[in-house]
Design a protein around this motif. Structure first.
Motif, PDB file in Angstrom:
ATOM      1  N   MET A  97       0.830  -1.203   0.000  1.00  0.00           N
ATOM      2  CA  MET A  97       0.000   0.000   0.000  1.00  0.00           C
ATOM      3  C   MET A  97       0.864   1.253   0.000  1.00  0.00           C
ATOM      4  N   ASP A  98       0.339   2.289  -0.607  1.00  0.00           N
ATOM      5  CA  ASP A  98       0.972   3.602  -0.567  1.00  0.00           C
ATOM      6  C   ASP A  98       0.610   4.233   0.772  1.00  0.00           C
ATOM      7  N   LEU A  99       1.600   4.645   1.529  1.00  0.00           N
ATOM      8  CA  LEU A  99       1.349   5.211   2.851  1.00  0.00           C
ATOM      9  C   LEU A  99       1.978   6.596   2.955  1.00  0.00           C
ATOM     10  N   VAL A 100       1.171   7.556   3.366  1.00  0.00           N
ATOM     11  CA  VAL A 100       1.622   8.951   3.502  1.00  0.00           C
ATOM     12  C   VAL A 100       1.660   9.290   4.982  1.00  0.00           C
ATOM     13  N   ILE A 101       2.875   9.399   5.530  1.00  0.00           N
ATOM     14  CA  ILE A 101       2.990   9.726   6.959  1.00  0.00           C
ATOM     15  C   ILE A 101       3.851  10.968   7.188  1.00  0.00           C
ATOM     16  N   ASN A 102       4.082  11.736   6.119  1.00  0.00           N
ATOM     17  CA  ASN A 102       4.692  13.060   6.286  1.00  0.00           C
ATOM     18  C   ASN A 102       3.622  14.100   6.572  1.00  0.00           C
ATOM     19  N   HIS A 103       2.415  13.871   6.089  1.00  0.00           N
ATOM     20  CA  HIS A 103       1.337  14.844   6.255  1.00  0.00           C
ATOM     21  C   HIS A 103      -0.005  14.122   6.203  1.00  0.00           C
ATOM     22  N   GLY A 196       3.334  -4.977   2.667  1.00  0.00           N
ATOM     23  CA  GLY A 196       4.293  -3.905   2.855  1.00  0.00           C
ATOM     24  C   GLY A 196       3.764  -2.558   2.422  1.00  0.00           C
ATOM     25  N   PHE A 197       4.682  -1.593   2.329  1.00  0.00           N
ATOM     26  CA  PHE A 197       4.304  -0.214   2.027  1.00  0.00           C
ATOM     27  C   PHE A 197       5.301   0.434   1.081  1.00  0.00           C
ATOM     28  N   ARG A 198       4.786   1.315   0.233  1.00  0.00           N
ATOM     29  CA  ARG A 198       5.604   2.325  -0.430  1.00  0.00           C
ATOM     30  C   ARG A 198       5.371   3.592   0.386  1.00  0.00           C
ATOM     31  N   LEU A 199       6.439   4.135   0.954  1.00  0.00           N
ATOM     32  CA  LEU A 199       6.334   5.228   1.913  1.00  0.00           C
ATOM     33  C   LEU A 199       6.591   6.552   1.204  1.00  0.00           C
ATOM     34  N   ASP A 200       5.540   7.339   1.060  1.00  0.00           N
ATOM     35  CA  ASP A 200       5.574   8.589   0.312  1.00  0.00           C
ATOM     36  C   ASP A 200       6.396   9.640   1.051  1.00  0.00           C
ATOM     37  N   ALA A 201       7.273  10.326   0.312  1.00  0.00           N
ATOM     38  CA  ALA A 201       8.037  11.471   0.846  1.00  0.00           C
ATOM     39  C   ALA A 201       8.658  11.153   2.206  1.00  0.00           C
ATOM     40  N   THR A 253       9.337  -2.899   2.153  1.00  0.00           N
ATOM     41  CA  THR A 253       9.171  -1.464   2.416  1.00  0.00           C
ATOM     42  C   THR A 253      10.027  -0.680   1.420  1.00  0.00           C
ATOM     43  N   ILE A 254       9.378   0.232   0.704  1.00  0.00           N
ATOM     44  CA  ILE A 254      10.037   1.012  -0.337  1.00  0.00           C
ATOM     45  C   ILE A 254       9.897   2.487   0.016  1.00  0.00           C
ATOM     46  N   GLY A 255      11.002   3.178   0.075  1.00  0.00           N
ATOM     47  CA  GLY A 255      10.966   4.591   0.428  1.00  0.00           C
ATOM     48  C   GLY A 255      11.059   5.500  -0.786  1.00  0.00           C
ATOM     49  N   GLU A 256      10.119   6.444  -0.896  1.00  0.00           N
ATOM     50  CA  GLU A 256      10.283   7.539  -1.845  1.00  0.00           C
ATOM     51  C   GLU A 256      11.110   8.596  -1.122  1.00  0.00           C
ATOM     52  N   LEU A 276      14.755   0.577   5.898  1.00  0.00           N
ATOM     53  CA  LEU A 276      13.874   0.215   4.790  1.00  0.00           C
ATOM     54  C   LEU A 276      14.528  -0.878   3.949  1.00  0.00           C
ATOM     55  N   ASN A 277      13.696  -1.611   3.168  1.00  0.00           N
ATOM     56  CA  ASN A 277      14.244  -2.615   2.255  1.00  0.00           C
ATOM     57  C   ASN A 277      14.908  -1.977   1.049  1.00  0.00           C
ATOM     58  N   MET A 278      14.291  -0.909   0.529  1.00  0.00           N
ATOM     59  CA  MET A 278      14.848  -0.257  -0.647  1.00  0.00           C
ATOM     60  C   MET A 278      14.325   1.160  -0.750  1.00  0.00           C
ATOM     61  N   VAL A 279      14.991   1.961  -1.569  1.00  0.00           N
ATOM     62  CA  VAL A 279      14.491   3.279  -1.949  1.00  0.00           C
ATOM     63  C   VAL A 279      14.358   3.302  -3.468  1.00  0.00           C
ATOM     64  N   LEU A 280      13.684   4.313  -3.967  1.00  0.00           N
ATOM     65  CA  LEU A 280      13.471   4.460  -5.396  1.00  0.00           C
ATOM     66  C   LEU A 280      14.572   5.328  -6.002  1.00  0.00           C
ATOM     67  N   ALA A 281      15.166   4.841  -7.083  1.00  0.00           N
ATOM     68  CA  ALA A 281      16.159   5.622  -7.818  1.00  0.00           C
ATOM     69  C   ALA A 281      15.405   6.593  -8.719  1.00  0.00           C
ATOM     70  N   MET A 282      15.346   7.855  -8.312  1.00  0.00           N
ATOM     71  CA  MET A 282      14.460   8.811  -8.964  1.00  0.00           C
ATOM     72  C   MET A 282      15.134   9.651 -10.042  1.00  0.00           C
TER      73      MET A 282
END
Length: 574
Positions: A97-103, A196-201, A253-256, A276-282
């Motif tokens: 799931m996409d999870l937004v916990i910055n705001h 797991g989660f894709r963690l926004d920002a 767990t994937i971090g943006e 985290l397991n990984m981050v995104l190469a942006m």
């Protein structure tokens, strides 16, 4: 479920509003996704990244969460979510799931309590500050909407911080009770069985405690050096892992986390750091974009791609994990703004697919990418839905720019360019997005380009389609560990059009050639002594089989490869 390593995954991003509508309201939903599970299964992906479906006012299409524990009625019910999850697990497919916990949304009960009084127990769940002594805002930070990152609230005579829209106030991670509420919510979802989660920002949750003014020369937006990768970010992430993720060992767990150095990537992803397991190469996704102005394009070169791939491989691949992607809901699609145009679009789409699945890293496919969908443009600002796009248009026109010029920039840079609905069936007025073909979707289908040949129904019947090419690549990734685990060696480093490299794993050795130009590219192998003398067998290409190059399974030598056609792909077993 089959336990695969993160590196062996192929992840598919679903942007829920635009995937599939099941109840004829023009808005994609959970039941719509469920009806397309056979399509996803046949595509071969093993993990779905589901955009946010939590209860939300939809100012930012769900990235403004009003209630973390509820499914928004526009998407369906919790029972429908649980059914979708069960169906996916039944065929060994995972859902993150996409999870937004910055705001959150400003309609979240926490914020409604927080703004009610300075002594309210929820006050410190968000970041409040009084005006400066001269009456100006607490600092000069700018939001990603390119306006002040502070909004004044009359009720308590203070400002609250929002790095995104003013209706998306930032959470105060310095406040321990807030962190515990977040951990409780995350455990609740993981107990439901999500994967797991894709963690926004996620690298923005720690702000500099003094919230200082930033230099006006900072890149867009002003102030980001004080809230990206802040002083307590790793402390927070390690606590988050300890309180939640560590108790669910098979999740992903994937971090943006934009704007990371390679050293910082390792800090986020090394297993023994437990973050985290990984981050995104942006950085690859930002090709063709001006780093100082999100509404302007910029020139790009194949050398930038080479530098990015080599950098991530050299510094991260052997130790941490990272995801690679070229399109997402937050950025325009690659075609035709970066590669491909007109008659070359489908060939270029296969080039992008090959690049994505053959370079080191975990590939993320954004919905529609497997069809080669181009970037969407609209003739009228009224057809755009993204708040940032509309705000930029209104501000630019008010400042004297012509509407035509502003729209021209928007056509290439708006996030809505990647958000038009999926094209399922070309025989229907709305391409099968809704069961009733007369229902119009929440955002229009594009008007300025022809859609012939881009739908799933057409590509299912077309030999050599982009869709069949993606299916083949993903099947190859399951069959050949070299694609996910192989070492990487760059060739032709100084070639301005051709991206050439070798992947090697155990006894296998593959040569991959990619021409990123819309013209024929010539190759001189004189300096590449390390690949001589080797006979090769072609295993994949993106042009129909003709006398040039040889058919599959025909042996040849590398010195015979002197030219690549526009956007041509060649993969050889050496």
């Amino acid at each position: 479920m089959e336990n695969k390593t993160a590196r062996e995954s192929v992840i598919y991003q679903i942007y829920p509003p635009s995937f599939m509508d099941s109840n004829n309201d023009g808005w994609g939903d959970l039941n719509g996704i469920a009806t397309r599970i056979p399509y996803l299964h046949q595509l071969g992906i093993d993990t779905i990244w589901l955009g946010p479906v939590y209860d939300s006012p939809m100012i930012d299409n769900g990235y403004d969460i009003r209630d973390y524990y509820k499914i928004d009625p526009k998407y369906g019910t919790m029972e429908q979510f649980e059914s979708l999850l069960e169906q996916l697990h039944h065929i060994d497919m995972k859902l993150i799931m996409d999870l937004v916990i910055n705001h959150t949304s400003d309609e979240h009960p926490w914020f409604e309590q927080s703004r009610s009084a300075k002594d309210n127990p929820y006050r410190d769940y968000y970041i409040w500050r009084p005006a400066k002594s001269d009456g100006t805002e607490p600092n000069n930070w700018r939001s990603f909407q390119n306006e002040s990152a502070w909004t004044y609230d009359e009720q308590t005579d203070e400002y609250y911080l929002h790095l995104f829209d003013r209706k998306q106030p930032d959470l105060n991670w310095e406040h321990p009770p807030l962190r515990q509420e977040i951990y409780k919510m995350i455990r609740w979802w993981l107990d439901k069985g999500i994967d797991g989660f894709r963690l926004d920002a996620i690298n923005m949750i720690s702000k500099h405690p003094d919230l200082p003014d930033a230099s006006e020369d900072d890149p867009h937006p002003i102030g980001q050096k004080y809230y990206k990768n802040g002083p307590r970010i790793h402390e927070f992430l390690q606590e988050l892992n300890r309180e939640t993720f560590a108790h669910y060992p098979h999740i992903l767990t994937i971090g943006e986390a934009p704007s990371l150095t390679m050293e910082q990537v390792l800090e986020y992803t090394l297993p023994d750091r437990k973050e985290l397991n990984m981050v995104l190469a942006m950085d690859m996704m930002r090709l063709g974009k001006d780093p100082h102005d999100p509404w302007r394009s910029a020139d790009w070169s194949v050398s930038q791609l080479k530098e990015s791939v080599a950098k991530w491989y050299e510094h991260v691949f052997a130790r941490g994990e990272y995801g690679v992607y070229l399109s997402t809901h937050d950025h325009p699609r690659m075609i035709p703004d970066v590669v491909g145009h007109h008659e070359h679009n489908m060939t270029a789409a296969k080039l992008i697919a090959t690049f994505l699945h053959l370079i080191p890293g975990v590939p993320l496919v954004y919905q529609g990418e497997e069809l080669g969908l181009p970037n969407t443009t609209y003739d009228r600002i009224e057809d755009y839905r993204d708040q940032g796009t509309v705000h930029y248009y209104e501000e630019a026109v008010a400042n004297g720019q012509s509407a035509e010029k502003v729209l021209s920039g928007i056509h290439k840079r708006s996030r809505d360019g990647s958000r038009s609905p999926m094209l399922w069936d070309h025989q229907h007025h709305n391409f099968g997005f809704s069961p009733d073909e007369h229902v119009e979707p929440w955002i229009p289908f594009p008007e300025k380009r022809g859609l012939k040949g881009y739908s799933v129904s057409e590509q299912e019947e077309q030999r050599g389609s982009v869709l069949s090419y993606y299916r083949h690549l993903i099947a190859m990734r399951k069959q050949f560990p070299i694609m996910s685990h192989g070492s990487f060696t760059m060739l032709l480093k100084d070639h301005s059009e051709v991206f050439a490299f070798i992947r090697e794993w155990q006894s296998q050795r593959w040569l991959i050639l990619l021409n990123f130009a819309d013209i024929e590219a010539e190759i001189d192998w004189t300096q590449e002594y390390r690949v001589f003398p080797t006979s090769m067998v072609k295993i994949l290409g993106n042009y129909p089989h003709t006398a040039h190059p040889p058919h599959l399974e025909e042996e040849q030598y590398i010195e015979d490869l002197q030219y690549l056609r526009p956007y041509e792909v060649l993969i050889y077993r050496m």
